[in-house]
Scaffold this motif. Structure first.
Motif, short mmCIF file in Angstrom:
data_model
loop_
_atom_site.label_atom_id
_atom_site.label_comp_id
_atom_site.label_asym_id
_atom_site.label_seq_id
_atom_site.Cartn_x
_atom_site.Cartn_y
_atom_site.Cartn_z
N UNK A 39 0.79 -1.23 0.00
CA UNK A 39 0.00 0.00 0.00
C UNK A 39 0.81 1.26 0.00
N UNK A 40 2.12 1.15 -0.32
CA UNK A 40 3.01 2.30 -0.26
C UNK A 40 3.86 2.33 -1.53
N UNK A 41 3.95 3.50 -2.16
CA UNK A 41 4.71 3.61 -3.41
C UNK A 41 6.19 3.88 -3.18
N UNK A 42 6.60 4.07 -1.94
CA UNK A 42 8.01 4.30 -1.65
C UNK A 42 8.85 3.07 -1.98
N UNK A 43 10.09 3.31 -2.34
CA UNK A 43 11.05 2.22 -2.47
C UNK A 43 11.57 1.91 -1.07
N UNK A 44 11.15 0.80 -0.51
CA UNK A 44 11.50 0.44 0.86
C UNK A 44 12.69 -0.51 0.93
N UNK A 45 13.37 -0.69 -0.18
CA UNK A 45 14.56 -1.56 -0.16
C UNK A 45 15.56 -1.01 0.84
N UNK A 46 16.24 -1.92 1.52
CA UNK A 46 17.15 -1.52 2.60
C UNK A 46 18.28 -0.61 2.13
N UNK A 47 18.59 -0.61 0.84
CA UNK A 47 19.62 0.30 0.34
C UNK A 47 19.11 1.73 0.26
N UNK A 48 17.78 1.89 0.23
CA UNK A 48 17.17 3.22 0.05
C UNK A 48 16.55 3.73 1.34
N UNK A 49 15.74 2.89 1.98
CA UNK A 49 15.03 3.27 3.21
C UNK A 49 15.47 2.28 4.28
N UNK A 81 7.06 11.29 5.34
CA UNK A 81 5.61 11.31 5.17
C UNK A 81 5.28 10.56 3.89
N UNK A 82 4.22 9.77 3.93
CA UNK A 82 3.83 9.02 2.75
C UNK A 82 2.38 8.58 2.88
N UNK A 83 1.87 7.92 1.84
CA UNK A 83 0.55 7.31 1.89
C UNK A 83 0.72 5.81 2.08
N UNK A 84 -0.08 5.25 2.97
CA UNK A 84 -0.09 3.81 3.19
C UNK A 84 -1.54 3.36 3.22
N UNK A 85 -1.91 2.50 2.29
CA UNK A 85 -3.31 2.10 2.21
C UNK A 85 -4.22 3.29 2.01
N UNK A 86 -3.75 4.29 1.27
CA UNK A 86 -4.47 5.53 0.97
C UNK A 86 -4.65 6.43 2.18
N UNK A 87 -3.89 6.19 3.24
CA UNK A 87 -3.93 7.01 4.45
C UNK A 87 -2.60 7.74 4.60
N UNK A 88 -2.65 9.03 4.90
CA UNK A 88 -1.41 9.78 5.12
C UNK A 88 -0.81 9.41 6.46
N UNK A 89 0.47 9.04 6.45
CA UNK A 89 1.15 8.60 7.66
C UNK A 89 2.56 9.16 7.69
N UNK A 90 3.20 9.02 8.85
CA UNK A 90 4.64 9.21 8.98
C UNK A 90 5.23 7.83 9.20
N UNK A 91 6.13 7.42 8.33
CA UNK A 91 6.73 6.09 8.40
C UNK A 91 8.17 6.21 8.87
N UNK A 92 8.51 5.43 9.89
CA UNK A 92 9.86 5.46 10.47
C UNK A 92 10.37 4.03 10.58
N UNK A 93 11.52 3.75 9.98
CA UNK A 93 12.15 2.45 10.18
C UNK A 93 13.06 2.56 11.39
N UNK A 94 12.71 1.81 12.43
CA UNK A 94 13.39 1.93 13.72
C UNK A 94 14.67 1.10 13.75
N UNK A 95 14.59 -0.14 13.28
CA UNK A 95 15.76 -1.03 13.28
C UNK A 95 15.84 -1.77 11.95
N UNK A 96 16.93 -2.50 11.76
CA UNK A 96 17.16 -3.22 10.51
C UNK A 96 16.41 -4.54 10.44
N UNK A 97 15.69 -4.94 11.49
CA UNK A 97 15.09 -6.29 11.57
C UNK A 97 14.25 -6.73 10.36
N UNK A 98 13.33 -6.00 9.76
CA UNK A 98 13.07 -4.59 10.04
C UNK A 98 11.93 -4.39 11.04
#
Length: 206
Positions: free
Chosen positions: A140-150, A157-174
């Protein structure tokens, strides 16, 4: 004196029965969906050229706001400062520390062209972690979430499932945290539950 007030979070209204039906993975789940409960969420807006603003935030929080796009200062513990824009940051704290920090920031910036807004009760924080977490978000997100990028320490800030959110990757687990306005929290939670069914989803509440 106990006045009978019970603080309720945005996700407290989701029926437990619905969660039990969703928990298909058990100990073998490749993704865990969590209600991360109450935390301080304070929005700071100040001029990027204002050195005194950066110094004051650093003195009160122990963190210096990043000027680099999508970079988080601090973490994975608390406090954390998430970059939201060239002159805007989200300070995330332990719930019990938010009042003290908010008071310190407010007093420090009196009469200044700085905005400090306590959004702690306006937003829910949803955690998504595990081997398949990135796959669920990608639905549900158009961002490139590959570990080399994000990667760990990234936020946006992004859209997830058509909802505006703030997305934060906390750890590499991920391990991701999603800050979502309480009006859309239940909708997003249910969207994530549905998106995670094929991965053996497990839900966790405080």
């Amino acid at each position: 004196m106990d006045n009978g007030y019970m603080r309720q979070g945005p996700l407290d209204y989701i029926p437990i029965s619905a969660e039990l039906e969703a928990d298909q993975g058990g100990n073998d789940a490749t993704v865990v969906l969590e209600d991360r409960g109450f935390r301080g969420q304070i929005v700071l807006q100040g001029k990027a050229s204002d050195a005194e603003f950066f110094d004051a935030v650093s003195d009160i929080t122990g963190l210096r706001p990043s000027k680099e796009t999508n970079v988080v200062t601090g973490g994975p513990g608390f406090p954390r400062l998430l970059w939201l824009g060239p002159e805007e940051w989200l300070l995330v704290t332990e719930d019990e520390e938010s009042g003290r920090i908010m008071l310190g920031l407010t007093n420090s910036f009196k009469g200044r062209h700085v905005q400090v807004v306590d959004n702690s009760d306006a937003y829910a924080i949803v955690g998504v972690r595990g081997a398949s977490a990135r796959d669920i978000l990608a639905k549900g997100c158009t961002l490139d979430l590959h570990e080399r990028v994000f990667r760990s320490g990234s936020s946006t800030r992004t859209l997830l499932g058509q909802v505006q959110v703030i997305l934060h990757q906390v750890t590499d687990d991920p391990d991701y945290e999603i800050h979502v306005h309480r009006s859309f929290a239940e909708f997003l939670w249910e969207w994530l539950v549905d998106a995670g069914q094929e991965y053996g989803l497990k839900t966790v509440r405080p």
